[in-house]
Design a protein around this motif. Structure first.
Motif, short mmCIF file in Angstrom:
data_model
loop_
_atom_site.label_atom_id
_atom_site.label_comp_id
_atom_site.label_asym_id
_atom_site.label_seq_id
_atom_site.Cartn_x
_atom_site.Cartn_y
_atom_site.Cartn_z
N CYS A 89 0.66 -1.14 -0.41
CA CYS A 89 0.21 -0.06 -0.24
C CYS A 89 1.04 1.56 -0.13
O CYS A 89 1.15 2.25 -0.53
N ARG A 90 1.34 1.27 1.12
CA ARG A 90 3.07 2.45 0.97
C ARG A 90 3.16 2.84 -0.26
O ARG A 90 3.65 3.28 -1.43
N LEU A 91 3.81 1.31 -0.68
CA LEU A 91 4.08 1.75 -2.32
C LEU A 91 3.81 2.48 -3.37
O LEU A 91 4.18 2.56 -4.32
N LYS A 92 2.58 1.65 -3.80
CA LYS A 92 1.60 2.34 -4.30
C LYS A 92 1.18 3.51 -4.40
O LYS A 92 0.91 4.11 -5.41
N ILE A 93 2.05 4.58 -3.45
CA ILE A 93 0.96 5.83 -3.33
C ILE A 93 2.00 6.27 -2.96
O ILE A 93 1.92 7.84 -3.45
N CYS A 94 3.54 6.03 -3.02
CA CYS A 94 4.68 6.64 -2.87
C CYS A 94 4.64 7.76 -4.59
O CYS A 94 4.36 6.56 -5.37
N ASP A 95 5.38 8.16 -4.74
CA ASP A 95 6.30 9.21 -5.95
C ASP A 95 7.53 8.39 -6.57
O ASP A 95 7.58 8.10 -7.34
N GLY A 96 8.27 7.51 -6.10
CA GLY A 96 9.24 6.60 -6.66
C GLY A 96 9.74 6.05 -5.04
O GLY A 96 10.11 6.28 -3.69
N TRP A 153 11.02 16.79 -4.63
CA TRP A 153 10.21 15.34 -5.01
C TRP A 153 12.28 15.63 -5.42
O TRP A 153 12.92 14.73 -5.86
N HIS A 154 12.46 16.35 -6.08
CA HIS A 154 14.13 16.45 -6.79
C HIS A 154 14.93 16.38 -5.94
O HIS A 154 15.78 15.32 -5.59
N ALA A 155 14.68 17.08 -4.65
CA ALA A 155 16.17 16.48 -3.69
C ALA A 155 15.69 15.28 -3.18
O ALA A 155 16.74 14.43 -2.76
N VAL A 156 14.26 14.64 -2.96
CA VAL A 156 14.20 13.32 -2.51
C VAL A 156 14.64 12.36 -2.96
O VAL A 156 15.08 10.97 -3.13
N ARG A 157 14.91 12.64 -4.58
CA ARG A 157 14.80 11.42 -6.05
C ARG A 157 16.59 11.45 -5.69
O ARG A 157 17.37 10.29 -6.03
N VAL A 158 17.46 12.50 -5.16
CA VAL A 158 18.65 12.39 -4.91
C VAL A 158 18.99 11.33 -3.83
O VAL A 158 19.95 10.97 -3.70
#
Length: 694
Positions: A266-273, A630-635
Motif C-alpha cells: 500500500c505504501r509503495l502504491k502511493i509513494c512518488d518513487g 521531489w528533486h532532492a528526494v530523488r537524489v
C-alpha cells in the motif's frame, strides 16, 4: 384462547372493537384455511395472532378499520404516522399464507435541561439519548432518563452533592475534563484475548529467530509459573488458552508477515518513487536466496524495508532473478516507472548474474539508474599495498592459521595466556570475505606476540618473525592502518545512509592519508599509536626502508581511492545544504530554482534544517514545495551501500540453521528485517473464529 385475547383487549377498547377483532380474526383463518384451534395451539403463532389483534385495535383507534381485499390481492395496510409508543402496523400476504409482524416500538425518553439539577447530561443521539453523570462519567440507559431514577443515583452514589444547585453541576459540566469525549471500554472475550496473546508471542519468536517449539516448551510454562506465583492458580489456568503449538506459531508468523507485506505494498502504491537493493546467496540447504530491499518516502520520512525474500527454485541466473522480482511487482500492481535506482555489488564493467538482472530492471524502468556499493569499492581499494607489507600480512595470517587450525594448539595457548596474565587468551581468525576482521586480527596478533614467542615451536619456520624488530614494526603499522580503515568502513554502514555521507567520509579519509604520509616522511608516528608505542618500548627508530614502504603504501592507497571515488563537480550540492546556494544549480530549471529561493527565504524552514536529518528535511517539504523537494528526494533515494543485504543474509543464516533446513524463512525475514510493525488487532478482527483448540 380467543376469549383470553378479547378479555385483554376489553380493558382498553369498546364492545364494537372487540366484535370487530373477532370477526376479522375469523375471516383471516377462513381465508388462509387455518383451523382456529390449531392456530391458537401453535406456540410459534401465538404472538403473531396477538399482534394481529392489537393491529386491528390500533386501526380502530385511528378510525381506519379497513375492508378485506379479494384473495387475489395482497393485503396492504394503510401507512400513517404512529405516535410515540403506538403499535406498529402489521403487513401480511395472503398468497404465501405467512404473517409478518413487527415488534412494539420501544419508548424513547427525551432529555430535559432540568435533569442537570440531578447531575446528569445526555450522551449520544439527542432524539434517543443516554444519561451520563457529570460527576462519575457513568452512562445509564435511555430508560433511566426519569427524575426519580436520576435522583436515586445522585443520592446513593454522590450523597455529598445531593443539595447542590444546578449551577454547580453546570460549572462541573463546562470544565475541560468533562469536555473530553468518553472512551468506551471494549472488553474482549477470553478467546479473543488468547488469540491476540498468541499473535504477540509469535511475533516476538519471529523477531528473536528462535524455533517455533520454544513457545509451547518454554514461554508458556514460564508464563504459567510467573502468574501462579504472582497471582494464583485460577489466573494461571487461563494461560492454557493461549495457542503456542509449533504449527500454530508457524501460521501466526505467516499471518504477521502477510500483514506487513500488505502494508508495504500500500505504501509503495502511493509513494512518488523508490529505489532497490538486491543480492543473492546460498543458504544451508543449498537454495539460492534472493534478498531485495526497497527505499521509499512515506509519512514525511524516507523508509527502508524488505521488499522480497525468495528462494530461486531453478537456475540462479540474472533472468531468473529479474523474473522473480518482476512477478512480485506485477502481482501487487507496483509500477516499475517509480523505480529510480538499483544498487548491487556488481560494477558496471562486471559481467555476472546480478549485473544482468540490473540491466533487465533498467529496461523495464527506463528512468532508473544503477550504482555500485560504495563499501565494496572501499574494500577493493584497500587491497593494494607494497610487496614488503604484503609479505608481512601473509606471514601473519599463516601464524594465526597454524594455531587456529589445530584445536589442541588453541587450548594450550589459552592455558599459557592465562598463566602469563595476558589480556587475551585466543587469536582471531582472518577471513577475506569479512574484510573488517583484518584490523582486529592483526592487533590481537601483535598484542599476544610475547605469549606466542614462548608458545611457538622453534621448528616452525615463522617463529623467528616474532623476534625480528623490522617485521614487528611493519606488523604494528598494518595493525594501525587497517584499524583506521575499518573505522571508516563502519561509519559508512547503517540505515538511511546517503551518498553524501559516504563521500564526506571518503573526502576525510583522503585528507588524512595525505597528512599521515607527510608525518611519516618527517619520522613522526604519533598518528599510528601501536607503532609509536612499540618504538618507545624498544627505544629505536624506524628504518628508512620501512618509512619508504609506509609512505608508498599511504600514497598508493590515496590514489587507488581516488580511482574508485573520483572527485567530480557535485551538481547536487544544493541538496546537501540549500542555504549556501547563490547561483542556479545546473540540475534545476528556472521554476525549480525560484521555488528553492522561496524555500531558503523561509525562516521556519531554515530552523527545521538544523533540527532534522537531511532525509526527513526534504521529505517534510513535499507538500509545501513539491517540485524542488521531489528533486532532492530523488537524489536521496538511491542506496549508497549494500549494508541491508549483508545484514539480511546474516539474519537468514542465524534463523535457518542446519537443524532447521526445511524452514521457510521468508516470513521470518519479513518480520525481522522490516521497520513496519504488524497490526495484530486488525489480523484478529479478520478471523471469523477465535477459539483455543490449539
Amino acid at each position: 384462547m380467543i376469549a383470553h385475547f378479547l378479555c385483554i383487549l376489553s380493558y382498553n377498547v369498546n364492545t364494537f372493537v372487540i366484535l370487530n377483532v373477532y370477526t376479522k380474526l375469523t375471516m383471516f383463518c377462513t381465508t388462509n384455511s387455518l383451523p382456529m384451534d390449531l392456530l391458537l395451539k401453535q406456540g410459534s403463532l401465538k404472538q403473531e395472532v396477538e399482534s394481529f389483534c392489537y393491529q386491528i385495535v390500533s386501526e380502530s383507534h385511528d378510525q381506519k378499520v379497513g375492508i378485506l381485499q379479494s384473495e387475489d390481492e395482497h393485503l396492504q395496510p394503510s401507512v400513517s404516522k404512529n405516535s410515540e409508543g403506538e403499535l406498529s402496523r402489521v403487513k401480511f400476504i395472503s398468497n404465501s399464507n405467512k404473517i409478518t409482524t413487527f415488534s412494539k416500538k420501544p419508548k424513547r425518553r427525551k432529555y430535559d435541561e432540568s435533569y442537570l439539577s440531578f447531575g446528569f447530561t445526555y450522551f449520544g443521539n439527542r432524539d434517543a439519548p443516554h444519561a451520563q453523570c457529570v460527576l462519575c462519567k457513568k452512562i445509564l440507559s435511555n430508560s433511566s432518563l426519569a427524575p426519580s431514577k436520576l435522583r436515586r443515583h445522585l443520592e446513593t452514589k454522590h450523597a455529598a452533592y445531593k443539595d447542590k444547585d444546578i449551577s454547580f453541576f453546570k460549572q462541573h459540566l463546562d470544565s475541560p475534563e468533562n469536555n473530553k469525549p468518553p472512551t468506551p471500554k471494549i472488553v474482549n472475550t477470553d478467546n479473543e484475548s488468547a488469540t491476540e496473546a498468541s499473535y504477540n508471542v509469535s511475533y516476538h519468536i519471529a523477531l528473536s529467530g528462535e524455533a517455533h517449539t520454544i513457545g509451547e516448551l518454554l514461554i508458556k510454562p514460564c508464563a504459567k509459573d510467573v502468574v501462579m506465583r504472582m497471582f494464583d492458580e485460577q489466573y494461571s489456568k487461563k494461560i492454557d488458552a493461549v495457542q503456542l503449538s509449533n504449527s500454530t506459531v508457524a501460521r501466526r508468523i505467516k499471518d504477521l508477515a502477510a500483514d506487513i507485506e500488505e502494508e508495504l505494498v500500500c505504501r509503495l502504491k502511493i509513494c512518488d518513487g523508490f529505489s532497490l537493493q538486491l543480492d543473492e546467496s546460498a543458504d544451508v540447504s543449498g537454495l539460492a536466496v534472493l534478498l531485495v530491499f526497497v527505499r521509499y518516502r512515506f509519512n514525511k520520512s524516507i523508509e527502508e524495508d524488505l521488499l522480497l525474500c525468495e528462494s530461486l527454485q531453478s537456475n540462479a541466473t540474472g533472468e531468473e532473478i529479474f523474473n522473480c522480482i518482476n512477478s512480485f511487482m506485477q502481482k501487487h500492481e507496483i509500477e516499475w516507472e517509480k523505480c529510480v535506482d538499483v544498487c548491487s555489488d556488481a560494477s558496471r564493467a562486471m559481467d555476472g548474474k546480478i549485473a544482468e538482472a540490473v540491466t533487465l530492471i533498467k529496461y523495464v524502468a527506463p528512468e532508473s539508474t544503477s550504482s555500485h556499493c560504495l563499501l565494496y569499492r572501499h574494500a577493493l581499494a584497500v587491497k593494494t599495498m607494497p610487496t614488503s607489507l604484503k609479505n608481512v600480512l601473509d606471514q601473519a595470517v599463516q601464524i594465526i592459521n597454524y594455531i587456529k587450525a589445530r584445536p589442541h594448539q588453541s587450548r594450550l595457548l589459552k592455558i599459557l595466556c592465562e598463566e602469563m596474565g595476558a589480556q587475551h587468551t585466543a587469536l582471531l581468525l582472518n577471513t577475506e570475505v569479512r574484510w573488517l576482521s583484518r584490523g582486529k586480527v592483526l592487533v590481537r596478533l601483535f598484542e599476544l606476540r610475547r605469549e606466542l614467542l614462548v608458545f611457538m615451536d622453534s621448528a616452525f619456520r615463522l617463529s623467528d618473525c616474532l623476534t625480528n624488530s623490522s617485521w614487528l614494526l611493519r606488523l604494528a603499522y598494518l595493525a594501525d592502518i587497517f584499524t583506521k580503515l575499518n573505522e571508516v568502513n563502519l561509519s559508512m554502514q547503517g540505515k538511511n545512509v546517503t551518498v553524501f555521507t559516504v563521500f564526506d567520509k571518503m573526502s576525510s579519509l583522503l585528507r588524512k592519508l595525505e597528512f599521515w604520509a607527510s608525518s611519516v616522511e618527517e619520522e613522526n608516528f604519533d598518528c599510528f599509536p601501536t607503532l609509536s608505542d612499540f618504538l618507545t618500548e624498544i627505544n629505536s627508530t624506524v628504518d628508512k626502508n620501512i618509512c619508504s614502504a609506509i609512505v608508498q603504501h599511504l600514497r598508493g592507497l590515496r590514489s587507488t581511492l581516488l580511482k574508485y571515488f573520483p572527485v567530480t563537480n557535485d551538481i547536487h550540492a544544493w541538496v546537501r545544504n540549500p542555504f549556501t546556494v547563490t547561483v542556479k544549480p545546473a540540475s534545476l530549471v528556472a521554476r525549480d530554482y525560484e521555488s528553492l529561493i522561496d524555500l531558503t527565504s523561509d525562516s521556519q524552514v531554515k530552523q527545521s534544517f538544523s533540527e532534522l536529518s537531511l532525509n526527513d528535511f526534504w521529505s517534510s517539504l513535499i507538500q509545501e514545495y513539491p517540485s524542488v523537494a521531489w528533486h532532492a528526494v530523488r537524489v536521496l533515494l538511491p542506496f549508497a551501500t549494500m549494508h541491508l543485504c549483508e545484514t539480511g543474509f546474516s539474519y537468514y543464516a542465524a534463523t535457518k540453521t542446519k537443524y532447521r533446513k526445511r524452514l521457510d524463512a521468508a516470513p521470518h525475514m519479513r518480520i525481522r528485517l522490516s521497520n513496519i510493525t504488524p497490526n495484530i488487532k486488525r489480523i484478529c478482527d479478520k478471523k471469523t473464529q477465535k477459539h483455543c483448540s490449539h
